[in-house]
Design a protein around this motif. Structure first.
Motif, PDB file in Angstrom:
ATOM      1  N   ALA A  59       2.238   1.496  -3.030  1.00 45.34           N
ATOM      2  CA  ALA A  59       1.175   1.802  -3.955  1.00 45.34           C
ATOM      3  C   ALA A  59       0.899   3.929  -4.085  1.00 45.34           C
ATOM      4  O   ALA A  59       0.750   4.258  -5.331  1.00 45.34           O
ATOM      5  CB  ALA A  59      -0.080   1.199  -3.642  1.00 45.34           C
ATOM      6  N   ASN A  60       0.654   4.182  -3.163  1.00 44.21           N
ATOM      7  CA  ASN A  60       1.093   5.884  -2.909  1.00 44.21           C
ATOM      8  C   ASN A  60       1.414   6.955  -3.574  1.00 44.21           C
ATOM      9  O   ASN A  60       1.439   7.249  -3.808  1.00 44.21           O
ATOM     10  CB  ASN A  60       0.708   5.563  -0.956  1.00 44.21           C
ATOM     11  CG  ASN A  60      -0.508   5.190  -0.811  1.00 44.21           C
ATOM     12  OD1 ASN A  60      -1.502   5.213  -1.242  1.00 44.21           O
ATOM     13  ND2 ASN A  60      -0.544   5.417   0.914  1.00 44.21           N
TER      14      ASN A  60
ATOM     15  N   ASP B  56       0.707  -1.781   0.223  1.00 42.45           N
ATOM     16  CA  ASP B  56      -0.061  -0.202  -0.112  1.00 42.45           C
ATOM     17  C   ASP B  56       0.498   0.919   0.533  1.00 42.45           C
ATOM     18  O   ASP B  56       0.373   2.334  -0.785  1.00 42.45           O
ATOM     19  CB  ASP B  56      -1.493  -0.117   0.881  1.00 42.45           C
ATOM     20  CG  ASP B  56      -1.623  -1.228   0.679  1.00 42.45           C
ATOM     21  OD1 ASP B  56      -2.759  -1.269  -0.283  1.00 42.45           O
ATOM     22  OD2 ASP B  56      -2.629  -1.616   2.154  1.00 42.45           O
TER      23      ASP B  56
ATOM     24  N   ALA C 242       1.952  -3.442  -6.614  1.00 45.95           N
ATOM     25  CA  ALA C 242       1.469  -1.961  -5.551  1.00 45.95           C
ATOM     26  C   ALA C 242       1.187  -1.275  -7.186  1.00 45.95           C
ATOM     27  O   ALA C 242       0.323  -0.857  -6.913  1.00 45.95           O
ATOM     28  CB  ALA C 242       3.057  -1.715  -5.041  1.00 45.95           C
ATOM     29  N   ALA C 243       2.319  -1.492  -8.888  1.00 47.19           N
ATOM     30  CA  ALA C 243       1.593  -1.613  -9.118  1.00 47.19           C
ATOM     31  C   ALA C 243      -0.028  -1.477 -10.229  1.00 47.19           C
ATOM     32  O   ALA C 243      -0.441  -0.507  -9.611  1.00 47.19           O
ATOM     33  CB  ALA C 243       2.343  -1.244 -10.597  1.00 47.19           C
TER      34      ALA C 243
ATOM     35  N   GLN D  89      -2.736  -1.335  -8.031  1.00 46.71           N
ATOM     36  CA  GLN D  89      -3.894  -0.930  -7.252  1.00 46.71           C
ATOM     37  C   GLN D  89      -3.172   0.107  -7.080  1.00 46.71           C
ATOM     38  O   GLN D  89      -4.254   1.048  -6.197  1.00 46.71           O
ATOM     39  CB  GLN D  89      -3.207  -1.116  -5.136  1.00 46.71           C
ATOM     40  CG  GLN D  89      -2.957  -2.614  -4.929  1.00 46.71           C
ATOM     41  CD  GLN D  89      -2.208  -3.121  -3.922  1.00 46.71           C
ATOM     42  OE1 GLN D  89      -2.290  -4.543  -3.699  1.00 46.71           O
ATOM     43  NE2 GLN D  89      -2.981  -1.981  -2.728  1.00 46.71           N
ATOM     44  N   THR D  90      -2.081   1.040  -7.899  1.00 48.99           N
ATOM     45  CA  THR D  90      -1.516   2.186  -7.613  1.00 48.99           C
ATOM     46  C   THR D  90      -3.221   3.149  -8.794  1.00 48.99           C
ATOM     47  O   THR D  90      -3.078   3.030  -9.364  1.00 48.99           O
ATOM     48  CB  THR D  90      -0.654   2.692  -8.914  1.00 48.99           C
ATOM     49  OG1 THR D  90       0.908   1.976  -7.637  1.00 48.99           O
ATOM     50  CG2 THR D  90      -0.635   4.066  -8.631  1.00 48.99           C
ATOM     51  N   ASN D  91      -3.294   4.463  -8.600  1.00 49.78           N
ATOM     52  CA  ASN D  91      -4.263   5.641  -8.772  1.00 49.78           C
ATOM     53  C   ASN D  91      -3.387   6.158  -9.784  1.00 49.78           C
ATOM     54  O   ASN D  91      -3.132   6.819  -8.928  1.00 49.78           O
ATOM     55  CB  ASN D  91      -5.339   5.886  -7.688  1.00 49.78           C
ATOM     56  CG  ASN D  91      -6.126   4.558  -7.004  1.00 49.78           C
ATOM     57  OD1 ASN D  91      -7.112   4.176  -7.935  1.00 49.78           O
ATOM     58  ND2 ASN D  91      -6.965   5.258  -6.131  1.00 49.78           N
ATOM     59  N   VAL D  92      -3.190   5.701 -10.827  1.00 45.81           N
ATOM     60  CA  VAL D  92      -2.070   6.882 -12.341  1.00 45.81           C
ATOM     61  C   VAL D  92      -2.858   8.199 -11.985  1.00 45.81           C
ATOM     62  O   VAL D  92      -4.117   8.265 -11.982  1.00 45.81           O
ATOM     63  CB  VAL D  92      -1.451   6.008 -13.172  1.00 45.81           C
ATOM     64  CG1 VAL D  92      -1.003   6.552 -13.836  1.00 45.81           C
ATOM     65  CG2 VAL D  92      -1.491   4.263 -12.730  1.00 45.81           C
TER      66      VAL D  92
ATOM     67  N   PHE E 162       3.927   5.516  -5.685  1.00 40.39           N
ATOM     68  CA  PHE E 162       3.948   5.241  -7.154  1.00 40.39           C
ATOM     69  C   PHE E 162       2.406   5.944  -7.722  1.00 40.39           C
ATOM     70  O   PHE E 162       2.861   7.134  -8.821  1.00 40.39           O
ATOM     71  CB  PHE E 162       3.299   3.827  -7.427  1.00 40.39           C
ATOM     72  CG  PHE E 162       4.153   2.932  -7.718  1.00 40.39           C
ATOM     73  CD1 PHE E 162       5.291   3.526  -8.198  1.00 40.39           C
ATOM     74  CD2 PHE E 162       3.567   1.411  -7.844  1.00 40.39           C
ATOM     75  CE1 PHE E 162       6.326   2.236  -7.975  1.00 40.39           C
ATOM     76  CE2 PHE E 162       4.891   1.246  -7.730  1.00 40.39           C
ATOM     77  CZ  PHE E 162       6.541   1.222  -7.735  1.00 40.39           C
ATOM     78  N   GLY E 163       1.524   6.590  -7.035  1.00 40.48           N
ATOM     79  CA  GLY E 163       0.969   7.709  -7.138  1.00 40.48           C
ATOM     80  C   GLY E 163       1.140   8.707  -7.453  1.00 40.48           C
ATOM     81  O   GLY E 163       0.562   9.625  -8.084  1.00 40.48           O
TER      82      GLY E 163
ATOM     83  N   ILE F  72       6.264   4.230 -13.436  1.00 39.52           N
ATOM     84  CA  ILE F  72       6.186   3.652 -12.843  1.00 39.52           C
ATOM     85  C   ILE F  72       6.575   2.354 -13.634  1.00 39.52           C
ATOM     86  O   ILE F  72       6.711   1.439 -12.893  1.00 39.52           O
ATOM     87  CB  ILE F  72       5.059   3.681 -12.571  1.00 39.52           C
ATOM     88  CG1 ILE F  72       3.778   4.782 -11.926  1.00 39.52           C
ATOM     89  CG2 ILE F  72       4.548   2.040 -11.810  1.00 39.52           C
ATOM     90  CD1 ILE F  72       2.483   4.878 -11.458  1.00 39.52           C
TER      91      ILE F  72
END
Length: 421
Positions: free
Chosen positions: A41-42, A38, A64-65, A67-70, A44-45, A52
């Motif tokens: 993922a944050n 998590d 993680a990627a 789950q990431t909100n791009v 990467f956001g 990424i």
């Protein structure tokens, strides 16, 4: 070792604490080992998609990627390199929010869709075809633009798989078949722009499924294979822009707009083949006064509805005559003019050489708060009058030719004949 941008962001986590309260280690490598999926993922956001993808060095990063909100960064497919990257992202980074589909490069196209144009399919038969169905994996897509993309036929996969879509643009994709009924698959859509599409079907009333969300509708230069009255959208509470210029089959009459219609509208452009549309044609110069008189109440009460309105003398009119040259056009258009609260209209030529204004309202009182603003705009309007000074309506053909010969050295008017040197 992560890329330099990733490393910088990981170093910035020194002041943060993990979920169990332990401070993140100052050593970047130790910090990375302690970070959970998590956390990554944050991080990467904050990065663009390409960064990424370059950072996916182990299973933790890969998970993680996914789950990431791009971030809302546009990824444009305009070559095979970007196409292959997008295919990879569809599984590694499925939460991309903005995609633009353009051409794939010479000799490449997307696989033909359902019911393709036979002639187009034949002319591109030797091109290498590439799958487009993978795009359905981007379930969190918010913006989709299809611009001059080599698509032929109907592609339900492009329009039925994005429940979070907020903006859809289709521009100059001549062989893409799109039915307005497909918009039911995008219930959160705020902006729709379809320009220069030759294969658009459906009734404009299909937009009613978007009544509570849609803010901007542009269907421009496109032939709609169906009917519909623009007044079907009159009760849309958030519709700020409606541009239907050049869209055939749309019906209606601007005189039908009531005081409770299009309440949020800021920019309205209607087709020229409905009464009161932009570019509305009339047959005689003498018709202009009646048209303006009819539209005047709308101009006074809801001027925003006529912000882009103009009328045009028909080429079939007995009052119409040919211009002397491209740079000396005849004033065959009319539009409203406003100085402060005072409304009028004038005739003007294509290259914006206006005639004198015909004012419909009296001049404001010199003591009014509006007067200074009025005078400033009035001077600007009057300064624009040049070639047609002294004319409040189009000169007849003889007057036009004489005035041009008086003003321009390269124009002669002798015995009813015009000579341009």
């Amino acid at each position: 070792t992560p890329p330099s941008c990733m490393l910088t962001m990981l170093q910035n986590t020194k002041k943060r604490r993990l979920d169990d309260g332990r401070p993140v280690a100052a050593n970047p490598s130790a910090a990375f080992d302690d970070l959970g999926t998590d956390d990554l993922a944050n991080i990467f956001g904050f990065l663009p998609p390409q960064e990424i993808m370059r950072a996916l060095l182990n299973k933790k990063m890969i998970d993680a990627a996914k789950q990431t909100n791009v971030p809302m960064v546009n990824f444009c497919v305009d070559s095979m390199r970007e196409y292959n990257a997008l295919v990879a992202m569809s599984t590694a980074l499925p939460n991309i929010q903005q995609i633009t589909l353009r051409g794939l490069g010479q000799g490449h196209k997307y696989s033909d869709g359902e019911d393709p144009r036979v002639d187009r399919a034949a002319s591109t038969a030797n091109q290498i075809a590439h799958d487009i169905n993978f795009i359905s994996r981007f379930r969190k897509l918010r913006v989709l633009k299809i611009v001059s993309a080599p698509l032929n036929g109907r592609y339900p996969v492009l329009f039925n798989n994005f429940p979070l879509l907020q903006k859809l643009v289709i521009d100059e994709s001549y062989y893409l078949k799109f039915d307005l009924d497909m918009l039911a698959g995008s219930p959160l859509l705020k902006e729709l722009s379809i320009q220069y599409s030759h294969s658009l079907a459906g009734n404009i009333s299909s937009l009613r499924v978007l009544k509570d969300t849609i803010e901007k509708v542009v269907i421009k230069g496109s032939s709609i294979d169906g009917e519909g009255n623009f007044m079907d959208l009159a009760d849309f509470p958030n519709l700020k822009k409606l541009d239907l210029q050049g869209s055939s089959s749309v019906t209606g009459d601007i005189r039908s707009i009531g005081e409770h219609d299009f309440l949020a509208m800021e920019d309205l452009t209607l087709p020229d083949d409905i009464w009161g549309g932009s570019g509305f044609e009339f047959q005689r110069v003498s018709d202009a006064a009646g048209i303006i008189s009819t539209l005047y109440p709308i101009m006074k009460q809801r001027p925003v509805l006529l912000k882009r309105w103009f009328g045009e003398l028909s080429r079939d009119s007995p009052d119409w005559y040919a211009e002397i040259s491209d740079d000396i056009a005849a004033p065959i258009f009319i539009e409203f003019v406003q100085a402060g609260s005072r409304v009028g209209y004038h005739w003007y030529a294509m290259d914006y050489m206006p005639c004198e204004v015909i004012w419909l309202d009296p001049e404001p009182d010199r003591e009014s708060s509006d007067y200074e603003k009025y005078m400033e705009k009035l001077q600007e309007i009057e300064s624009e009058v040049d070639l047609f000074e002294g004319f409040q309506q189009p000169p007849n053909e003889d007057e036009y030719c004489r005035r041009c010969a008086e003003r321009f050295d390269h124009v002669e008017y002798v015995d009813g004949e015009v000579y341009v040197h």
